[in-house]
Write an enzyme that holds these catalytic residues in place. Sequence first.
Site, PDB file in Angstrom:
ATOM      1  N   LYS A 137      51.021  52.527  45.315  1.00 18.88           N
ATOM      2  CA  LYS A 137      51.541  53.540  44.372  1.00 18.88           C
ATOM      3  C   LYS A 137      52.806  53.025  43.685  1.00 18.88           C
ATOM      4  O   LYS A 137      52.962  53.125  42.476  1.00 18.88           O
ATOM      5  CB  LYS A 137      51.817  54.865  45.110  1.00 18.88           C
ATOM      6  CG  LYS A 137      50.548  55.643  45.449  1.00 18.88           C
ATOM      7  CD  LYS A 137      49.947  56.295  44.264  1.00 18.88           C
ATOM      8  CE  LYS A 137      48.485  56.064  43.925  1.00 18.88           C
ATOM      9  NZ  LYS A 137      47.592  55.298  44.671  1.00 18.88           N
ATOM     10  N   HIS A 176      56.103  38.251  62.083  1.00 15.20           N
ATOM     11  CA  HIS A 176      55.363  36.975  62.039  1.00 15.20           C
ATOM     12  C   HIS A 176      55.535  36.268  60.697  1.00 15.20           C
ATOM     13  O   HIS A 176      54.717  35.449  60.299  1.00 15.20           O
ATOM     14  CB  HIS A 176      53.875  37.225  62.335  1.00 15.20           C
ATOM     15  CG  HIS A 176      53.662  37.859  63.674  1.00 15.20           C
ATOM     16  ND1 HIS A 176      53.840  37.189  64.864  1.00 15.20           N
ATOM     17  CD2 HIS A 176      53.345  39.137  64.003  1.00 15.20           C
ATOM     18  CE1 HIS A 176      53.616  38.013  65.873  1.00 15.20           C
ATOM     19  NE2 HIS A 176      53.318  39.206  65.385  1.00 15.20           N
ATOM     20  N   GLU A 201      48.916  52.194  51.044  1.00 14.21           N
ATOM     21  CA  GLU A 201      48.776  53.132  49.923  1.00 14.21           C
ATOM     22  C   GLU A 201      50.117  53.367  49.219  1.00 14.21           C
ATOM     23  O   GLU A 201      50.207  53.358  47.988  1.00 14.21           O
ATOM     24  CB  GLU A 201      48.180  54.463  50.404  1.00 14.21           C
ATOM     25  CG  GLU A 201      48.028  55.539  49.359  1.00 14.21           C
ATOM     26  CD  GLU A 201      47.211  55.145  48.142  1.00 14.21           C
ATOM     27  OE1 GLU A 201      47.309  55.835  47.116  1.00 14.21           O
ATOM     28  OE2 GLU A 201      46.527  54.099  48.178  1.00 14.21           O
ATOM     29  N   ARG A 222      41.066  55.671  30.774  1.00 12.81           N
ATOM     30  CA  ARG A 222      40.137  54.593  31.112  1.00 12.81           C
ATOM     31  C   ARG A 222      40.608  53.250  30.563  1.00 12.81           C
ATOM     32  O   ARG A 222      40.148  52.199  31.005  1.00 12.81           O
ATOM     33  CB  ARG A 222      38.739  54.889  30.581  1.00 12.81           C
ATOM     34  CG  ARG A 222      38.127  56.182  31.098  1.00 12.81           C
ATOM     35  CD  ARG A 222      36.804  56.444  30.424  1.00 12.81           C
ATOM     36  NE  ARG A 222      35.856  55.418  30.756  1.00 12.81           N
ATOM     37  CZ  ARG A 222      35.080  55.456  31.844  1.00 12.81           C
ATOM     38  NH1 ARG A 222      35.173  56.474  32.666  1.00 12.81           N
ATOM     39  NH2 ARG A 222      34.249  54.475  32.115  1.00 12.81           N
ATOM     40  N   ASN A 231      31.368  49.528  26.283  1.00 15.56           N
ATOM     41  CA  ASN A 231      32.169  49.518  27.518  1.00 15.56           C
ATOM     42  C   ASN A 231      31.408  48.660  28.533  1.00 15.56           C
ATOM     43  O   ASN A 231      30.259  48.947  28.839  1.00 15.56           O
ATOM     44  CB  ASN A 231      32.335  50.937  28.062  1.00 15.56           C
ATOM     45  CG  ASN A 231      32.970  50.918  29.459  1.00 15.56           C
ATOM     46  OD1 ASN A 231      33.697  49.998  29.803  1.00 15.56           O
ATOM     47  ND2 ASN A 231      32.629  51.920  30.264  1.00 15.56           N
ATOM     48  N   GLY A 232      32.033  47.606  29.001  1.00 16.40           N
ATOM     49  CA  GLY A 232      31.365  46.719  29.957  1.00 16.40           C
ATOM     50  C   GLY A 232      31.686  45.270  29.639  1.00 16.40           C
ATOM     51  O   GLY A 232      32.643  44.980  28.915  1.00 16.40           O
ATOM     52  N   CYS A 289      36.761  50.847  29.520  1.00 15.40           N
ATOM     53  CA  CYS A 289      37.023  51.432  28.204  1.00 15.40           C
ATOM     54  C   CYS A 289      36.407  52.818  28.162  1.00 15.40           C
ATOM     55  O   CYS A 289      35.652  53.212  29.039  1.00 15.40           O
ATOM     56  CB  CYS A 289      36.377  50.577  27.113  1.00 15.40           C
ATOM     57  SG  CYS A 289      36.843  48.846  27.202  1.00 15.40           S
ATOM     58  N   GLU A 336      51.817  50.158  41.154  1.00 14.65           N
ATOM     59  CA  GLU A 336      51.085  50.518  39.934  1.00 14.65           C
ATOM     60  C   GLU A 336      51.870  51.468  39.039  1.00 14.65           C
ATOM     61  O   GLU A 336      51.604  51.546  37.836  1.00 14.65           O
ATOM     62  CB  GLU A 336      49.702  51.083  40.272  1.00 14.65           C
ATOM     63  CG  GLU A 336      49.646  52.358  41.041  1.00 14.65           C
ATOM     64  CD  GLU A 336      48.184  52.755  41.307  1.00 14.65           C
ATOM     65  OE1 GLU A 336      47.318  52.478  40.462  1.00 14.65           O
ATOM     66  OE2 GLU A 336      47.934  53.339  42.378  1.00 14.65           O
ATOM     67  N   TRP A 344      40.227  48.678  27.121  1.00 17.41           N
ATOM     68  CA  TRP A 344      40.940  47.964  28.185  1.00 17.41           C
ATOM     69  C   TRP A 344      40.406  46.540  28.088  1.00 17.41           C
ATOM     70  O   TRP A 344      39.291  46.243  28.490  1.00 17.41           O
ATOM     71  CB  TRP A 344      40.612  48.561  29.555  1.00 17.41           C
ATOM     72  CG  TRP A 344      41.533  48.095  30.632  1.00 17.41           C
ATOM     73  CD1 TRP A 344      42.687  48.682  31.048  1.00 17.41           C
ATOM     74  CD2 TRP A 344      41.357  46.960  31.493  1.00 17.41           C
ATOM     75  NE1 TRP A 344      43.248  47.971  32.081  1.00 17.41           N
ATOM     76  CE2 TRP A 344      42.457  46.906  32.370  1.00 17.41           C
ATOM     77  CE3 TRP A 344      40.379  45.961  31.584  1.00 17.41           C
ATOM     78  CZ2 TRP A 344      42.592  45.901  33.336  1.00 17.41           C
ATOM     79  CZ3 TRP A 344      40.521  44.965  32.532  1.00 17.41           C
ATOM     80  CH2 TRP A 344      41.618  44.949  33.398  1.00 17.41           C
ATOM     81  N   LYS A 375      41.599  53.930  34.862  1.00 17.96           N
ATOM     82  CA  LYS A 375      41.263  54.873  35.929  1.00 17.96           C
ATOM     83  C   LYS A 375      40.024  54.447  36.706  1.00 17.96           C
ATOM     84  O   LYS A 375      39.972  54.531  37.936  1.00 17.96           O
ATOM     85  CB  LYS A 375      41.045  56.269  35.339  1.00 17.96           C
ATOM     86  CG  LYS A 375      40.720  57.339  36.341  1.00 17.96           C
ATOM     87  CD  LYS A 375      41.882  57.593  37.270  1.00 17.96           C
ATOM     88  CE  LYS A 375      41.626  58.629  38.342  1.00 17.96           C
ATOM     89  NZ  LYS A 375      42.657  58.664  39.372  1.00 17.96           N
TER      90      LYS A 375
END
Length: 608
Positions: free
Chosen positions: A485, A504, A481, A27, A100-101, A2, A488, A74, A603
């Site tokens: 991308k 496999h 990567e 955030r 925040n936490g 947050c 997300e 968040w 973020k």
Amino acid sequence: MCGIVGYLGKNDALPALIDGLKRLEYRGYDSSGVALRLTGGIECVKAVGKIANLEKKLGGKERRADLGIAHTRWATHGEANEINAHPHSDCSGKIWLAHNGIIENYKRLKEELEAKGHIFKSQTDTEVIAHLIEDTHEANPFIAMRKALKMLKGAYAIVFIHEDFPEKIMAAKMGSPLVIGLGDGETIIASDISAIISRAREVIYLDDGEVVEIRKNGLKILDVLGAEISKEPRKIDWDSGEAEKKGFPHFMLKEIFEQPEAILNSVRGRIDSEKGEAIFEEFDAFTETARSAREIAIVACGTAMHAGLVGEYMFEEMAGVPSKVDYASEFRYRTPVIGKDTLLLAISQSGETADTLAALREGKKRGATTLGVVNVLGSTIARELDACVHNRIGLEMSVASTKAFTSQTAIMALLSVYFGRQREMTFAKAKDILNELLLIPEKIKKILELSGEIKKIAEKHIKAKNFLYLGRKYNVATALEGALKLKELSYIHAEGMPSGEMKHGSIALIDDDFPTMFICLKDSVYEKNISNMEEIRCRGGRIIAVATEGDEKIKSVAGDVIYVPETIEPLSPILAAIPLQLFAYHMAVLKGLDVDKPRNLAKSVTVE
Ligand code: AGP
């Protein structure tokens, strides 16, 4: 997760708080709220969704105040709705608090407080703190807060105001970031400096266990033992313009196009071509430790972990140092075999990722020397490392990390020369790598010109529900990567893996509806990759290939080809990542999605 902001000063609090929230929105952005100390008392306004909804709710009505707190959320406990949005209050409605936490023992505390008659309005862990403060029955809110904190288990950054004390903000830090900005006749406290840089150039970072009482005439900071301390403000030299889009439609595209300059900033002053050396003054106190290290343990999360994976390959192949990259969230719980002769290398853009911070502390506890690559100055990880190299790439605002990845990978290359030259790497080998690194920014510029072409390829595959991303050796990390991308940003399922692994099992997925993005450059594993592409093509799979300029042969196996300039194999992930960033970007834009603030993401992930 947050973003929190607090304001006390001579100017109007609301515009400062809203501006701060907007800069912290990356955030977390599922709901937000503000509490203002107006003449008649504290008014709190909350809204679900983006800050724009809160502004609409505030409806431009004049609310003159010189004190207030605000929050963008968040969700961790309780769904995203107005009741669960912050700030939260106690039974009296006098105490207002944003957090925040995560409070790990909130359930037990809530039950005890309810047993004492406290009435809870929300499902959040945060509201417990407001009631705990109330339950101390302490007249002095600062003392009340400190008493309440003793009951908490978990991570928090808290800002708190009390209706009866209109001239102060109280705040506390444990695990989640909190920084104070000293402006002209105003003080702003926030989760990170992006919410502060437009109003203050001097900042004070709080450390774990510290609490602060902000008054108009100054600060009172107490350390974990309750002793008053004074902290030297630091100057910030980032311009607030960095938090603007500079004419690009999205921060992500701006940051993709900033990569040539970002990489130059990351390597500038760290290359001594004469000696064929990479220079890290930050490590001067650890030169011998670095030289005698038995192994390098790399810890990171998400995109940073992928850069670490390239580092693992580089350190082993080029510097001859046994190296292993780990998901930080696994490292701290898997009982790693490390010790005094281990170099632990932590990589983090934000410097606040809880898993990476915990892995760093685990490494320290086991005696390792902790070095790191961090972008955000003064962040918790940067301050807890034994030595830290900064990326120098400026703010990265878009949730999807781009310039941080290529900068981190470039610094991995420099580190492999640094460690290599301390061992067997020859002058000639080092010179090759360093000279090629200096050519990378121009080569990236060439790839950026392909943005329009890549958009057309995205249009062709817009209906695909799944993607496979494949690469070998250094470009296994690039495949991982690229898949991250796409996931997300476009919410399309994508799986990255080593090309050799495909047969496999995953090859069973291949059909015309399941395209493959294949990184197949002219390198030591080219032929192996070509055979794997054949295996996909002959089963009717569509292939988009990222290939080396001039490679005509690849057109016979791939439906679409995106060419990148040639470079040496270890540096190729930096170039091959760019088309994958642009592909995911265009897919998201074509699908009309929020590129800079994808759903469910934040973020920096400051909780485990
Ligand atoms: C990448 O686009 C994501 N935002 C995420 O995976 C990120 O890389 C990860 O959370 C690590 O963040 P950090 O580099 O700030 O530690």
